[in-house]
Write an enzyme that holds these catalytic residues in place. Structure first.
Site, PDB file in Angstrom:
ATOM      1  CG  ASP A 120       0.372  25.244  17.962  1.00 58.80           C
ATOM      2  OD1 ASP A 120       0.973  26.296  17.654  1.00 58.80           O
ATOM      3  OD2 ASP A 120       0.781  24.450  18.816  1.00 58.80           O
ATOM      4  CE1 TYR A 144       5.955  20.020  23.680  1.00 65.74           C
ATOM      5  CE2 TYR A 144       6.562  21.919  22.347  1.00 65.74           C
ATOM      6  CZ  TYR A 144       6.534  21.273  23.569  1.00 65.74           C
ATOM      7  OH  TYR A 144       7.092  21.870  24.677  1.00 65.74           O
ATOM      8  CE  LYS A 166       8.525  27.393  17.504  1.00 60.84           C
ATOM      9  NZ  LYS A 166       9.612  27.008  18.379  1.00 60.84           N
TER      10      LYS A 166
HETATM   11  N1  HOZ Z   1      10.129  22.674  21.256  1.00 64.31           N
HETATM   12  C1  HOZ Z   1      11.183  23.126  20.446  1.00 64.31           C
HETATM   13  C2  HOZ Z   1      11.295  22.355  19.192  1.00 64.31           C
HETATM   14  N2  HOZ Z   1      10.103  22.039  18.545  1.00 64.31           N
HETATM   15  C3  HOZ Z   1      12.496  23.076  21.151  1.00 64.31           C
HETATM   16  C4  HOZ Z   1      12.761  24.341  21.853  1.00 64.31           C
HETATM   17  C5  HOZ Z   1      14.185  24.449  22.397  1.00 64.31           C
HETATM   18  O1  HOZ Z   1      14.763  23.446  22.797  1.00 64.31           O
HETATM   19  O2  HOZ Z   1      14.687  25.530  22.447  1.00 64.31           O
END
Ligand code: HOZ
Length: 427
Positions: free
Chosen positions: A237, A142, A265
């Site tokens: 990434d 992702y 992050k």
């Molecule tokens: N894409 C995030 C986990 N890999 C989730 C982000 C969220 O829901 O805050």
């Protein structure tokens, strides 16, 4: 009705699914999402006042623990000087210098406001630099929610059964080639067939959005070799893994250097910050130096950058990553021990402050193996541990996170709760 339930009912009237990011909705594990009222150190408290030892960590940023006093102070001080200028500020220069100094593959870097912006911009840059259209990604990885990357994606897209998103024109998606993670032969075959059309390969060098999957050493080596040979841009990434698995991300840990890196992050310390950077000749294509456009009103927000700088200073403390990795390993080993004792089919692994739990005999190494893990068993475990005050990611396809605020006591409490759960699991 509990306050969490009440808020969830209210939220669903005005927010799609009641949440502002899909995984939070608890749809794959069932039940009511916890609405978080406050967080401190290793814990979060929900709207009903119940405390949880937190292994979500805001999905990675909370590496020093929630509301670390130094990060909060930096935010407060920055806010008093102004929230946003729409003009450059000294802290952005400091942040760029710090990122380039800490990650040797970064010669120049641009700050953005999220990981999605970072990956989306890196892809455009790679296309502009190479003059090619095709990009390569791996099933289950992702990279945020830009159109060309929502093809066979992980995280919420995978969790909710729409790995290739609606709303992405087929004409866009056809430029995205999807391969199997850790499949060196597939990669080699693709480059032999279409190497001169590939602008970039984007990869989570340790995958964290289909649970935690480690790369085979030959996989990252093949990526580097083939991208160099065919003139494609290799994008790591590291939004999740950057400053999370070690002081230089996966690239430092495993010794493979990408052409571009995306970050987020941890570099925002809990505030919205992303970044992309890498080779100077590639970054020089970005406006205003070059023709590839990229911009943002709130990019380099002084308050967010202040939080990020404070976070990056804290993780630079001596032995920070050794201690974090040891604590995370302790959790994983304790959970494995609890499962073995109870005869439960379970495996787990960790890297730095990141971990994966799997209801399968061995830690999966491919997307197919992740899909074969027992999701029902995970969901029951999730709820069992939630009841006893432990907040794990509400999906079998997400990695978990430990922070520096997780001490012996929190880890021991979690292992004891897992033991109790495994001894008397839910039906
Ligand atoms: N894409 C995030 C986990 N890999 C989730 C982000 C969220 O829901 O805050």
């Amino acid at each position: 009705m509990s306050r969490n339930e009440d808020l969830f009912c209210r939220a669903q009237r005005t927010i799609p699914g009641g949440v502002n990011s899909p995984v939070r909705a608890f749809r794959s594990v069932g039940g009511t999402p916890r609405f978080i009222a406050r967080a401190e150190g290793a814990r979060v408290w929900d709207a009903d006042g119940k405390a949880y030892i937190d292994y979500v960590g805001s999905w990675g940023p909370a590496i020093t623990g929630h509301a670390h006093p130094e990060i909060v102070k930096a935010v407060q001080e920055a806010a008093t000087r102004g929230l946003s200028f729409g003009a450059p500020s000294e802290a952005e220069v400091e942040m760029a210098e710090l990122l380039c100094a800490r990650m040797p593959s970064l010669e120049m870097v641009r700050l953005v406001s999220s990981g999605t912006e970072a990956t989306m911009s890196a892809i455009r840059l790679a296309r502009g630099f190479t003059g090619r259209d095709a990009i390569v990604k791996f099933e289950g990885c992702y990279h945020g929610h830009a159109d060309s990357l929502l093809v066979k994606a992980g995280s919420g897209a995978l969790t909710f059964g729409h790995p290739s998103s609606g709303g992405v024109p087929a004409d866009f998606a056809r430029h995205t080639v999807v391969l199997d993670y850790n499949d060196c032969q597939g990669l080699e075959d693709l480059f032999v067939a279409r190497g001169d059309q590939i602008a970039a390969v984007i990869v989570e060098p340790i995958a964290g959005n289909m649970n935690l999957i480690m790369p085979r050493p030959e996989f990252l080596a093949a990526l580097r070799r083939l991208c160099s040979r065919y003139g494609a841009v290799l994008i790591f990434d590291e939004v999740m893994t950057g400053f999370r698995v070690g002081p230089q991300g996966v690239q430092g840990l495993l010794g493979v250097e990408p052409d571009l890196t995306t970050l987020g992050k941890v570099i925002g310390g809990g505030m919205p910050v992303g970044a992309f950077g890498g080779r100077r000749d590639i970054m020089a294509q970005i406006a205003p130096l070059g023709p590839v456009y990229q911009a943002g009103t709130l990019s380099g927000s002084p308050v967010a950058v202040a939080a990020g700088l404070a976070s990056l200073r804290l993780v630079a403390a001596p032995r920070f990553y050794d201690q974090l990795a040891a604590r995370t390993r302790q959790l994983v080993e304790g959970l494995i021990g609890a499962a073995v004792e109870a005869g439960v089919t379970f495996s787990a692994q960790s890297v730095g402050g990141m971990f994966g739990l799997y209801f399968s005999e061995h830690c999966p190494g491919t997307y197919e193996e992740v899909m074969a893990t027992d999701r029902g068993a995970f969901n029951r475990f999730f709820h069992g541990l939630l009841d006893s005050g432990h907040f794990f990611a509400p999906s079998a396809f997400e990695a978990g996170f430990v922070s520096a605020a997780h001490g012996e006591a929190e880890i021991a409490q979690t292992i004891a709760a897992a033991k109790a759960y495994f001894a008397a699991p839910r039906d």
